[in-house]
Design a protein around this motif. Structure first.
Motif, mmCIF file in Angstrom:
data_model
loop_
_atom_site.group_PDB
_atom_site.id
_atom_site.type_symbol
_atom_site.label_atom_id
_atom_site.label_comp_id
_atom_site.label_asym_id
_atom_site.label_seq_id
_atom_site.Cartn_x
_atom_site.Cartn_y
_atom_site.Cartn_z
ATOM 1 N N ALA A 67 -4.093 13.634 -1.831
ATOM 2 C CA ALA A 67 -3.418 12.407 -1.412
ATOM 3 C C ALA A 67 -4.437 11.295 -1.233
ATOM 4 O O ALA A 67 -5.554 11.518 -0.757
ATOM 5 N N ALA A 68 -4.061 10.076 -1.643
ATOM 6 C CA ALA A 68 -4.941 8.913 -1.483
ATOM 7 C C ALA A 68 -4.086 7.662 -1.426
ATOM 8 O O ALA A 68 -2.932 7.664 -1.859
ATOM 9 N N GLU A 69 -4.668 6.587 -0.873
ATOM 10 C CA GLU A 69 -3.953 5.317 -0.807
ATOM 11 C C GLU A 69 -4.248 4.486 -2.058
ATOM 12 O O GLU A 69 -5.331 4.583 -2.643
ATOM 13 N N THR A 94 0.843 -1.187 0.000
ATOM 14 C CA THR A 94 0.000 0.000 0.000
ATOM 15 C C THR A 94 0.883 1.242 0.000
ATOM 16 O O THR A 94 1.823 1.344 0.802
ATOM 17 N N VAL A 95 0.595 2.167 -0.897
ATOM 18 C CA VAL A 95 1.415 3.376 -1.024
ATOM 19 C C VAL A 95 0.532 4.609 -0.933
ATOM 20 O O VAL A 95 -0.678 4.551 -1.166
ATOM 21 N N GLN A 96 1.167 5.724 -0.571
ATOM 22 C CA GLN A 96 0.491 7.016 -0.561
ATOM 23 C C GLN A 96 0.728 7.687 -1.913
ATOM 24 O O GLN A 96 1.878 7.884 -2.326
ATOM 25 N N VAL A 97 -0.356 8.008 -2.605
ATOM 26 C CA VAL A 97 -0.253 8.646 -3.913
ATOM 27 C C VAL A 97 -0.607 10.121 -3.765
ATOM 28 O O VAL A 97 -1.685 10.471 -3.279
ATOM 29 N N HIS A 98 0.321 10.985 -4.175
ATOM 30 C CA HIS A 98 0.085 12.429 -4.136
ATOM 31 C C HIS A 98 -0.158 12.896 -5.562
ATOM 32 O O HIS A 98 0.759 12.890 -6.395
ATOM 33 N N ARG A 145 7.322 4.266 0.150
ATOM 34 C CA ARG A 145 5.887 4.041 -0.073
ATOM 35 C C ARG A 145 5.171 5.328 -0.522
ATOM 36 O O ARG A 145 4.034 5.589 -0.127
ATOM 37 N N ARG A 146 5.850 6.114 -1.347
ATOM 38 C CA ARG A 146 5.265 7.358 -1.847
ATOM 39 C C ARG A 146 5.352 7.404 -3.371
ATOM 40 O O ARG A 146 6.403 7.125 -3.946
ATOM 41 N N GLU A 162 4.234 9.940 -6.768
ATOM 42 C CA GLU A 162 3.768 11.264 -7.205
ATOM 43 C C GLU A 162 3.117 11.117 -8.560
ATOM 44 O O GLU A 162 3.680 10.541 -9.486
#
Length: 231
Positions: A192-194, A179-183, A225-226, A228
């Motif tokens: 931002a969303a997962e 699971t990553v954080q998407v900016h 885990r990021r 862009e």
């Protein structure tokens, strides 16, 4: 004897004039100043710029010119081995050529304390700082050893050689399935969303992610885990 002398004179008159491969002092100073100004605009603070101007191609045969204008060729950076354009603005014929220049940018950078093999994990004792020509080779240099600690070399680095970005293996920020954080960044907004990574996230490389809605998008792995995503 007189006839032979006249014949030789006629033959010499038909030969092209010797090319002027060295620039006159005034034009040389203008070329150097143009290159230095452009280089300083791009060079990091605290660095020293030195410009060496070469000579024109000896095969050139340029018509006399009363006004030569130096200029920066589009797409060429004033960094390392590059070129400055010269164009005739007033003469019997208009011409446009380039002259080679070498731009050295001396500054403090992190270098190898000794010869380092590929695959080595960088630690403080393996690194040193030195004043070097950071424009001598392609690739960004580092000024803080802490930025390199724990990084792995992708190729050997000689003693006193700068440890540059292309010398390092890309970091893997996350694995496929994590699971990553998407900016998502657009003009005037950021969201931002997962999401779930569909492939391993290697530093700076494109990666596909799937949101909870089922939508799949492509972004760039930028950190632990990021991701862009530019809209």
């Amino acid at each position: 004897m007189l006839r032979a002398t006249l014949l030789l004179a006629c033959l010499l008159a038909t030969l092209p004039a010797r090319a002027q491969t060295a620039l006159d002092p005034a034009l040389l100073a203008r070329v150097r100043a143009l290159a230095e100004t452009a280089a300083r605009a791009a060079a990091p603070a605290g660095t020293r710029v030195v410009v060496e101007v070469g000579t024109l191609d000896a095969r050139l045969r340029l018509a006399p010119c009363q006004q030569v204008q130096p200029y920066l060729p589009p797409g060429l950076a004033m960094w390392g081995k590059t070129r400055i354009g010269l164009r005739c603005m007033e003469g019997t014929a208009r011409w446009n050529v380039t002259v080679p220049v070498r731009v050295a940018v001396f500054g403090r950078a992190v270098v190898a304390a000794g010869p380092l093999p590929a695959g080595v994990n960088l630690s403080q004792e393996l690194l040193a700082a030195a004043d070097i020509d950071i424009a001598a080779e392609p690739g960004a240099v580092f000024t803080d050893p802490a930025q390199l600690l724990g990084r792995v070399l992708a190729r050997p680095v000689a003693a006193a050689e700068a440890v540059r970005a292309p010398s390092l293996k890309s970091r893997q920020w996350f694995a496929a399935g994590e699971t990553v954080q998407v900016h998502a960044v657009g003009e005037g907004f950021s969201v931002a969303a997962e999401a779930q990574a569909l492939s391993a996230g290697l530093e700076g490389q494109e990666v596909r992610v799937r949101f909870e809605s089922g939508r799949v998008a492509s972004g760039r792995a930028v950190g632990e885990r990021r991701v862009e995503l530019t809209l």
